[in-house]
Design a protein around this motif. Sequence first.
Motif, PDB file in Angstrom:
ATOM      1  N   THR A 224      -3.866   8.608   7.095  1.00 21.32           N
ATOM      2  CA  THR A 224      -2.739   7.802   7.575  1.00 21.32           C
ATOM      3  C   THR A 224      -2.791   6.415   6.941  1.00 21.32           C
ATOM      4  OG1 THR A 224      -2.844   9.000   9.671  1.00 21.32           O
ATOM      5  CG2 THR A 224      -1.604   6.942   9.666  1.00 21.32           C
ATOM      6  N   GLU A 225      -3.989   5.843   6.873  1.00 23.21           N
ATOM      7  CA  GLU A 225      -4.093   4.530   6.246  1.00 23.21           C
ATOM      8  C   GLU A 225      -3.656   4.577   4.786  1.00 23.21           C
ATOM      9  OE1 GLU A 225      -7.900   2.442   6.375  1.00 23.21           O
ATOM     10  OE2 GLU A 225      -7.098   0.859   5.091  1.00 23.21           O
TER      11      GLU A 225
ATOM     12  N   GLU B 225      -0.089   3.791   4.196  1.00 17.91           N
ATOM     13  CA  GLU B 225       0.200   2.360   4.221  1.00 17.91           C
ATOM     14  C   GLU B 225      -0.216   1.705   2.907  1.00 17.91           C
ATOM     15  OE1 GLU B 225      -0.549   0.386   7.897  1.00 17.91           O
ATOM     16  OE2 GLU B 225      -1.079  -1.508   6.950  1.00 17.91           O
ATOM     17  N   ARG B 226      -1.393   2.075   2.414  1.00 15.31           N
ATOM     18  CA  ARG B 226      -1.905   1.462   1.182  1.00 15.31           C
ATOM     19  C   ARG B 226      -1.052   1.869  -0.022  1.00 15.31           C
ATOM     20  NH1 ARG B 226      -3.997  -2.480   3.934  1.00 15.31           N
ATOM     21  NH2 ARG B 226      -5.584  -1.809   5.408  1.00 15.31           N
TER      22      ARG B 226
ATOM     23  N   GLN C 211       2.083  -0.152   0.067  1.00 20.25           N
ATOM     24  CA  GLN C 211       1.842  -1.543  -0.330  1.00 20.25           C
ATOM     25  C   GLN C 211       1.548  -1.682  -1.821  1.00 20.25           C
ATOM     26  OE1 GLN C 211      -1.433  -1.992   2.473  1.00 20.25           O
ATOM     27  NE2 GLN C 211      -0.318  -3.573   3.607  1.00 20.25           N
TER      28      GLN C 211
ATOM     29  N   ARG D 125       6.443  11.120   8.405  1.00 22.88           N
ATOM     30  CA  ARG D 125       5.771   9.868   8.732  1.00 22.88           C
ATOM     31  C   ARG D 125       5.557   8.990   7.499  1.00 22.88           C
ATOM     32  NH1 ARG D 125       0.478   9.612  12.331  1.00 22.88           N
ATOM     33  NH2 ARG D 125       0.705   7.418  12.894  1.00 22.88           N
TER      34      ARG D 125
ATOM     35  N   PHE E 103       6.897   5.199   6.809  1.00 21.44           N
ATOM     36  CA  PHE E 103       6.047   4.092   6.350  1.00 21.44           C
ATOM     37  C   PHE E 103       6.725   3.365   5.185  1.00 21.44           C
ATOM     38  CE2 PHE E 103       1.436   4.362   7.796  1.00 21.44           C
ATOM     39  CZ  PHE E 103       1.730   5.044   8.944  1.00 21.44           C
TER      40      PHE E 103
ATOM     41  N   ALA F  71       9.460   1.343   6.466  1.00 21.62           N
ATOM     42  CA  ALA F  71       8.943   0.190   7.214  1.00 21.62           C
ATOM     43  C   ALA F  71       8.489  -0.915   6.267  1.00 21.62           C
ATOM     44  CB  ALA F  71       7.782   0.618   8.106  1.00 21.62           C
ATOM     45  N   TRP F  72       7.948  -0.522   5.120  1.00 12.72           N
ATOM     46  CA  TRP F  72       7.485  -1.526   4.151  1.00 12.72           C
ATOM     47  C   TRP F  72       8.621  -2.047   3.283  1.00 12.72           C
ATOM     48  CZ3 TRP F  72       3.309  -4.427   4.390  1.00 12.72           C
ATOM     49  CH2 TRP F  72       2.301  -4.009   5.267  1.00 12.72           C
TER      50      TRP F  72
ATOM     51  N   LEU G 296       2.447  -8.912  -1.861  1.00 11.56           N
ATOM     52  CA  LEU G 296       1.230  -8.908  -1.055  1.00 11.56           C
ATOM     53  C   LEU G 296       0.800  -7.456  -0.877  1.00 11.56           C
ATOM     54  CD1 LEU G 296      -0.799 -10.390   0.707  1.00 11.56           C
ATOM     55  CD2 LEU G 296       0.852 -10.280   2.560  1.00 11.56           C
TER      56      LEU G 296
ATOM     57  N   GLY H   8      -1.776  -6.126   0.685  1.00 12.99           N
ATOM     58  CA  GLY H   8      -2.617  -5.772   1.834  1.00 12.99           C
ATOM     59  C   GLY H   8      -3.919  -6.515   1.708  1.00 12.99           C
ATOM     60  N   GLY H   9      -4.577  -6.732   2.831  1.00 10.66           N
ATOM     61  CA  GLY H   9      -5.733  -7.611   2.845  1.00 10.66           C
ATOM     62  C   GLY H   9      -7.010  -6.996   2.338  1.00 10.66           C
ATOM     63  N   TYR H  10      -7.802  -6.489   3.257  1.00 10.37           N
ATOM     64  CA  TYR H  10      -9.159  -6.093   2.893  1.00 10.37           C
ATOM     65  C   TYR H  10      -9.203  -4.737   2.213  1.00 10.37           C
ATOM     66  CZ  TYR H  10      -9.429  -2.742   6.744  1.00 10.37           C
ATOM     67  OH  TYR H  10      -9.242  -1.676   7.570  1.00 10.37           O
TER      68      TYR H  10
END
Lengths: 360, 360
Positions: free
Chosen positions: B69-70, B73-74, B77, B95, B99, B102-103, B219, B221-223
């Motif tokens: 699932t992550e 998102e990645r 991004q 799903r 995503f 949503a992005w 951007l 994504g962070g970490y």
Amino acid sequence: MKKFHLTAGPSELYFTVEQHIQQALKENVAVVSHRSKAFQDMFGFTTSQVREMLNVPDNYYMVFTGSATEVWERLAQNCISKKSTHFVNGSFSTRFHQFAEAWGHQTQKIEKELGEGFNTNDFQIDTDSDFIAITQNETSTGVQFPLEDIYKIREEHPDKLIAIDAVSSIPFVDIDLTKVDSMYFSVQKGMGMPAGLGVWLFNERCLERAKSLKANGRLLGGYHDMFTLLKNAEKNMTPATPNAIGIYLLGKVSEDLLRRKMEIVRSETVYKAGMLYAAIEEHKDLDYAVKEERVRSKTVIVIEILNGRSPKDFMSYLEGNGLVISSGYGPNKATQVRISNFPTHSKELYFQLIDLINAW
Amino acid sequence: MKKFHLTAGPSELYFTVEQHIQQALKENVAVVSHRSKAFQDMFGFTTSQVREMLNVPDNYYMVFTGSATEVWERLAQNCISKKSTHFVNGSFSTRFHQFAEAWGHQTQKIEKELGEGFNTNDFQIDTDSDFIAITQNETSTGVQFPLEDIYKIREEHPDKLIAIDAVSSIPFVDIDLTKVDSMYFSVQKGMGMPAGLGVWLFNERCLERAKSLKANGRLLGGYHDMFTLLKNAEKNMTPATPNAIGIYLLGKVSEDLLRRKMEIVRSETVYKAGMLYAAIEEHKDLDYAVKEERVRSKTVIVIEILNGRSPKDFMSYLEGNGLVISSGYGPNKATQVRISNFPTHSKELYFQLIDLINAW
């Protein structure tokens, strides 16, 4: 020879963990669907134990992430409106500050040298900041942020959100959560569990902030934004198939600690820290890395090695005797070592550690 | 009575997992620092085994996330530039499409009814799309996307990135990764492991896309953006303290499967699927939920219950005999059940399953 880890990263597993893992396998915890009642019951048990252990107010929500590192990202997405204030005195507080910048927020950085703490008379929080990030215990330097200072900041800045990184002070730190808005930690330090789970607690004010950001068109993150996490947590579920064994272990270890009583767990921590600090004081080649007592951590104890003796030798000597500790962090590797003081580290283990230190 | 899970969510653990967990505890896998050589060696072993098992080309990178699932998102991004195309015929493909929306990306949705697959003559991929999301095996409906169709799409759209969701077809699916740009999966299905780990493979083209997006101010994504994940993976490390036991188990189970030989693992899967489909065909109250053979999954087998008989009764009957299966997904709960066919499900278990089905 069995080696005991008094390390400040992942650390020794809590002594009941192995047995709980066996039981988890027997109970098919990793096999049953994360949409089943068995999972929901397990999730509910864990949150109830954590809530009791940490005295979490009823108006606080509790959700799971992959790590505390992930929580930084989620806070930056969901809870910082325009500008965040960061108390920076080590690697972990630095990293959250970097996250906030990466997510495009303005930031205020209140910085201290490694090994130093903050004093509420020394800094001024910007009035236009809407979020305050406090690392309650800097794992990299062994500096703690005293609770009374946190409460004082809250009194002076009632409108800003305050988020507490308690990664290496849980379950020792007994913070009054009614005086902050969010607290988060991971499980591989004080809880003595295998890594791979972050716990994020936050109150209604955080949720309101996320709501208003969302209403203004902010993208709060995909599968782990506050709303998706909450919508699932309200049903005792997670948005994606989770580390179910981790959630199970968190409940069981919390239950174990509650049985021992949190007052006992905390007073043992204070006692062991006291013993270790006394041994440091008496040793001619050792000193506290954190000079100011009020900001000296009781859960991550950082030692300065003096008189040209080598931290590496100190570490090898202890490891040769079955005790593994951590090096100093980053630039401090050359002169410091770090020793954790978590509930899984028994008094007996600490007696042994101190005997060894005395003989070095 | 020990119950065996032939479920399509998390499923029965691979039969060696329990023993590997004991060994992991003995070897302090969850205790040693994720910045230590012991961790790096373990990480390196796991990636080498996965690379061999899945025949991963040298120009592919491999990183770990919290879940598949992550990865959605990645990917949204880091790899979708302006517009993504999604083949949607079930909950999981839906799903990922959500995503991407949503992005903030434009999306093209190529949709089929639940239980139906895609035919390359039936659709037209928008020329301005830059990313194609294909769910190789829809866990919710038991519909697969034939590999030859994926390769044909690649030939016709060489410039678009193609990402393959192989969550419930790994390690069975033998995809030629030189013909796609990314593949990802989680470990709690075909690999027979506890959940809490996603595996994300991607090639240089994906990285180039992320670079150009970053250069344009996106951007990422962070970490867990592609660069942070990669920078760490190149040192056999992870950005945050990871689910180390999960990474260890992935290496060990991959090694076990390689010892059994992947051809054997795959032919056993085909054999068991064949047996089960034959049993369905012969049973007067059962039918394939996926009517078209070429898109019928061999790893998640979905059965339609006919003649007014109840899927719930069918499931209770099997569970009473020690076999747990999954209900139909979402709206199909009332008429369908799902049975997984993973490497941990032995032929003997399938013989037992089929005897029970025949007798129902």
